[in-house]
Write a protein that holds these residues in place. Sequence first.
Motif, PDB file in Angstrom:
ATOM      1  N   ASP A 139     -51.066  61.713 -50.839  1.00  0.00           N
ATOM      2  CA  ASP A 139     -51.088  60.908 -49.609  1.00  0.00           C
ATOM      3  C   ASP A 139     -50.947  59.436 -49.990  1.00  0.00           C
ATOM      4  O   ASP A 139     -51.916  58.670 -49.967  1.00  0.00           O
ATOM      5  CB  ASP A 139     -52.407  61.148 -48.868  1.00  0.00           C
ATOM      6  CG  ASP A 139     -52.469  60.383 -47.564  1.00  0.00           C
ATOM      7  OD1 ASP A 139     -51.475  59.697 -47.219  1.00  0.00           O
ATOM      8  OD2 ASP A 139     -53.517  60.450 -46.887  1.00  0.00           O
ATOM      9  N   PRO A 140     -49.729  59.028 -50.314  1.00  0.00           N
ATOM     10  CA  PRO A 140     -49.485  57.703 -50.885  1.00  0.00           C
ATOM     11  C   PRO A 140     -49.840  56.551 -49.952  1.00  0.00           C
ATOM     12  O   PRO A 140     -50.021  55.425 -50.414  1.00  0.00           O
ATOM     13  CB  PRO A 140     -47.961  57.700 -51.163  1.00  0.00           C
ATOM     14  CG  PRO A 140     -47.573  59.131 -51.173  1.00  0.00           C
ATOM     15  CD  PRO A 140     -48.477  59.804 -50.202  1.00  0.00           C
ATOM     16  N   GLU A 141     -49.962  56.845 -48.657  1.00  0.00           N
ATOM     17  CA  GLU A 141     -50.232  55.769 -47.706  1.00  0.00           C
ATOM     18  C   GLU A 141     -51.726  55.474 -47.554  1.00  0.00           C
ATOM     19  O   GLU A 141     -52.106  54.461 -46.972  1.00  0.00           O
ATOM     20  CB  GLU A 141     -49.657  56.123 -46.331  1.00  0.00           C
ATOM     21  CG  GLU A 141     -48.182  56.478 -46.352  1.00  0.00           C
ATOM     22  CD  GLU A 141     -47.338  55.360 -46.952  1.00  0.00           C
ATOM     23  OE1 GLU A 141     -47.653  54.175 -46.718  1.00  0.00           O
ATOM     24  OE2 GLU A 141     -46.374  55.685 -47.684  1.00  0.00           O
ATOM     25  N   ALA A 142     -52.554  56.383 -48.024  1.00  0.00           N
ATOM     26  CA  ALA A 142     -53.999  56.214 -47.826  1.00  0.00           C
ATOM     27  C   ALA A 142     -54.509  54.977 -48.554  1.00  0.00           C
ATOM     28  O   ALA A 142     -54.002  54.604 -49.617  1.00  0.00           O
ATOM     29  CB  ALA A 142     -54.727  57.461 -48.326  1.00  0.00           C
ATOM     30  N   ASP A 143     -55.523  54.359 -47.961  1.00  0.00           N
ATOM     31  CA  ASP A 143     -56.073  53.159 -48.604  1.00  0.00           C
ATOM     32  C   ASP A 143     -56.953  53.555 -49.796  1.00  0.00           C
ATOM     33  O   ASP A 143     -57.412  54.694 -49.887  1.00  0.00           O
ATOM     34  CB  ASP A 143     -56.870  52.335 -47.595  1.00  0.00           C
ATOM     35  CG  ASP A 143     -58.029  53.088 -47.031  1.00  0.00           C
ATOM     36  OD1 ASP A 143     -59.177  52.684 -47.246  1.00  0.00           O
ATOM     37  OD2 ASP A 143     -57.783  54.148 -46.377  1.00  0.00           O
ATOM     38  N   PRO A 144     -57.175  52.622 -50.685  1.00  0.00           N
ATOM     39  CA  PRO A 144     -57.881  52.887 -51.944  1.00  0.00           C
ATOM     40  C   PRO A 144     -59.249  53.539 -51.773  1.00  0.00           C
ATOM     41  O   PRO A 144     -59.588  54.466 -52.519  1.00  0.00           O
ATOM     42  CB  PRO A 144     -58.035  51.487 -52.564  1.00  0.00           C
ATOM     43  CG  PRO A 144     -56.892  50.714 -52.001  1.00  0.00           C
ATOM     44  CD  PRO A 144     -56.703  51.228 -50.610  1.00  0.00           C
TER      45      PRO A 144
END
Lengths: 195, 195
Positions: A139-144
């Motif tokens: 899920d590359p869009e998720a925040d850190p």
Amino acid sequence: MPRYHHGDLRAALVQEASAAVDTGGPEAVSLRDLAKQLGVSTAAPYRHFADRRALLSEVAERGFVQLTHDYQRVAAEHADPVVAQRETARLYLGLAFRKPGLFRLMFASDLLGPGATPGLLKAAGDSWSALSASVRRMDPEADPATITRRTITGWSTLHGFIALVQGGRLKGFMTEPLTEAELVEAILDKTLSGD
Amino acid sequence: MPRYHHGDLRAALVQEASAAVDTGGPEAVSLRDLAKQLGVSTAAPYRHFADRRALLSEVAERGFVQLTHDYQRVAAEHADPVVAQRETARLYLGLAFRKPGLFRLMFASDLLGPGATPGLLKAAGDSWSALSASVRRMDPEADPATITRRTITGWSTLHGFIALVQGGRLKGFMTEPLTEAELVEAILDKTLSGD
DNA sequence: ATCCAATGTTGACACAGCTAACATTGGCCC
DNA sequence: GGGCCAATGTTAGCTGTGTCAACATTGGAT
């Protein structure tokens, strides 16, 4: 023809300690024993390691380096992030069950606590980074913070299962009608599921 | 006026050992130390315990008995099975964080391995039963294997989180933007979720 | 060839678990 | 009450382990 100087006592110590850890876990490592096995005096190891802990830290460090390497290999081998993630989890389980002694040294010792070796800290950190990267890939869009949270919760499930099994707390459950294989799959499912 | 006989050395040993475990974990328990503290010779403890392991087993056993008791109390206090289950998980976390030394003795030692005390085995088994009962209560119709599986996967998540925290593997993550409280809630969610 | 830093050895200390042999004592039985 | 015995405690000592200080050797740079 015994020589005064061993040649490469440091490497030999790490190797023997590693073997002892694989056989009987961290407790099985005795500096005196190692020295005797290598035909060297009991004080010789102290020319290469400050203390027992330092030697074990080096063994653990190598374990983390290898683990990180394996994480990255698995990531490269699988195009599908979900498949890659599941294989990563299997890898962790594999380490735990194939090399329980090393696993205990790496994850159930106080080596990472106060006074930890810089090298070990870095190796363990790198290992975490690789694991976290595998989670982010799904899920590359998720925040850190979300990635961190998912990594921790997933890792907790996996790690806890191993800890319980190796602590003998699950004796008698991994049998019919609930087989070990089923249980592992259930753990993998929960590890990868949800947040 | 020191008497030759202590009076109740056995109980005193368990109590002091318990205190030492609370303070510095299982490693902090030295039979010689305990004997000295209680003003008794170094060999005296062996009149009451076969070895160090036996003494620690008794301390652990008491921990399990208490834990089981607490599980049952929580179950009785909450009518809603889901709420009860969440509180049960909180109880486990509370034990781990409030008494890390005792927790390590109970769950991260080899006391349950080969040569375990019958009493300890029973106490640990009872504790498992109470936990399992709490899970069953949420779905009374489920078959035993399912209950066992759910108990194990849920418990794994909870236990793994604790193990990772106490192993120092999560240092630096339990801070902004991901607070400890958030993490605990996330772990509780995952512990109680799904299969 | 010389010297020194790296490497190894000897001998010891402290501490821990554990055990055998001996000492004391409280309580049961006559 | 007095004697006996099992429970409980003591003394002395063994083994194994980590660690250290002082001394010994040696390989390689100057």
